[in-house]
Design an enzyme around this catalytic site. Structure first.
Site, PDB file in Angstrom:
ATOM      1  N   PRO A  41       0.810  -1.221   0.000  1.00 42.77           N
ATOM      2  CA  PRO A  41       0.000   0.000   0.000  1.00 42.77           C
ATOM      3  C   PRO A  41       0.849   1.279   0.000  1.00 42.77           C
ATOM      4  CG  PRO A  41       0.057  -0.942   2.186  1.00 42.77           C
ATOM      5  CD  PRO A  41       0.786  -1.914   1.290  1.00 42.77           C
ATOM      6  N   GLU A  42       0.245   2.342  -0.536  1.00 38.07           N
ATOM      7  CA  GLU A  42       0.901   3.629  -0.610  1.00 38.07           C
ATOM      8  C   GLU A  42       0.174   4.616   0.318  1.00 38.07           C
ATOM      9  OE1 GLU A  42       1.475   4.798  -4.712  1.00 38.07           O
ATOM     10  OE2 GLU A  42       1.828   2.710  -5.320  1.00 38.07           O
TER      11      GLU A  42
END
Length: 283
Positions: free
Chosen positions: A2-3
């Site tokens: 995830p970012e």
């Protein structure tokens, strides 16, 4: 993945634990590759059991639980980690559990399919050394256009590669870098030092817009289905992607050119050659 949008969604999703006290922490038995938990669990327990969670914060792509002792529990999801309040996607990849008391939430879970994430307990000084400005640049939601330009404009690196440098700007990853460069009409292989002031301003505006919009949609759940929010529900921003993972599809902006996939710094990049020309067109 995830970012920043996914990690910020995790952070917001677990805010109800603020004010609760930690009753217990456990490494959940798992036959898969063990994740890094530091310090050793007995030392970890001694420092956190009985402590109140006074804030849930984010440092780049990390979720940070700040305790009344000033220690921080740093949850780093890396590729496939999730921070959850609800039952995890599977018990097979459940890695860590925090039992809570005195609030509406009884348990916090850390789940990780590939086991690349880390959970660390850091003192205030250790946190500053590990997640302060010497290691992480300004957050992508807070950086000004002047900071962004000043941090990167002298670099000979491709702008897409430079945007992934967490020491220069924190939180941007592969997916959103492709999306924001497309929106800003900048070729991902353009060198930072070639960008004009107007292009930096456009990139900064699109960076903020895309990240804020992705957070409203609670992040992107890709085709592997790995990313989930704190309640084990899918994000929605994957339906808004303009170029990421769209290779060979016609560009949604010009309608005439196929999206191209290239590899930069061993990572896939997606762009439209028409909307994002590598050389500046003559007027």
């Amino acid at each position: 993945m995830p970012e920043l949008p996914e990690v910020e969604t995790m952070r917001r999703g677990i805010l109800p634990i603020v004010g609760s006290r930690i009753r217990q922490v456990d490494r959940v038995p798992c036959r898969r590759k063990p994740i890094v938990i530091a310090p050793r669990l007995d030392r970890f327990r001694r420092r956190v059991v009985g402590q109140q969670v006074i804030a849930v914060e984010r440092a780049g792509k990390r979720v940070v639980l700040r305790l009344e002792s000033t220690d921080r529990i740093v949850l780093e999801p890396r590729m496939t980690g999730l921070v959850l309040l609800a039952d995890p996607p599977s018990r097979e990849h459940l890695r860590f559990r925090i039992e809570l008391a005195g609030g509406p939430i009884a348990e916090l879970f850390y789940w990780d399919r590939r086991g690349l994430g880390r959970i660390r307990l850091l003192s205030a000084a250790e946190f500053s050394a590990d997640c302060g400005r010497s290691k992480l640049g300004p957050d992508a939601l807070e950086i000004s256009v002047d900071e962004l330009r000043d941090n990167l404009r002298a670099s000979s690196r491709a702008i897409k590669v430079a945007l992934l440098d967490q020491k220069q700007v924190a939180g941007i990853g592969n997916l959103y870098a492709s999306e924001m460069l497309f929106a800003a009409r900048i070729h991902p292989a353009r060198r930072c030092r070639q960008l004009t002031r107007i292009e930096w301003e456009r990139l900064h505006a699109e960076m903020r817009r895309i990240l804020e919009t992705a957070i409203r949609y609670e992040g992107s759940t890709l085709s592997d289905g790995t990313y989930r929010n704190a309640l084990n529900e899918s994000g929605g921003y994957q339906n808004e992607h303009r170029v990421y993972d769209q290779a060979r599809n016609l560009c949604s902006a010009c309608g005439s050119t196929e999206i191209v996939r290239i590899v930069q710094a061993q990572r896939a990049t997606f762009f439209c050659p028409t909307c994002q020309p590598k050389t500046k067109r003559r007027q």
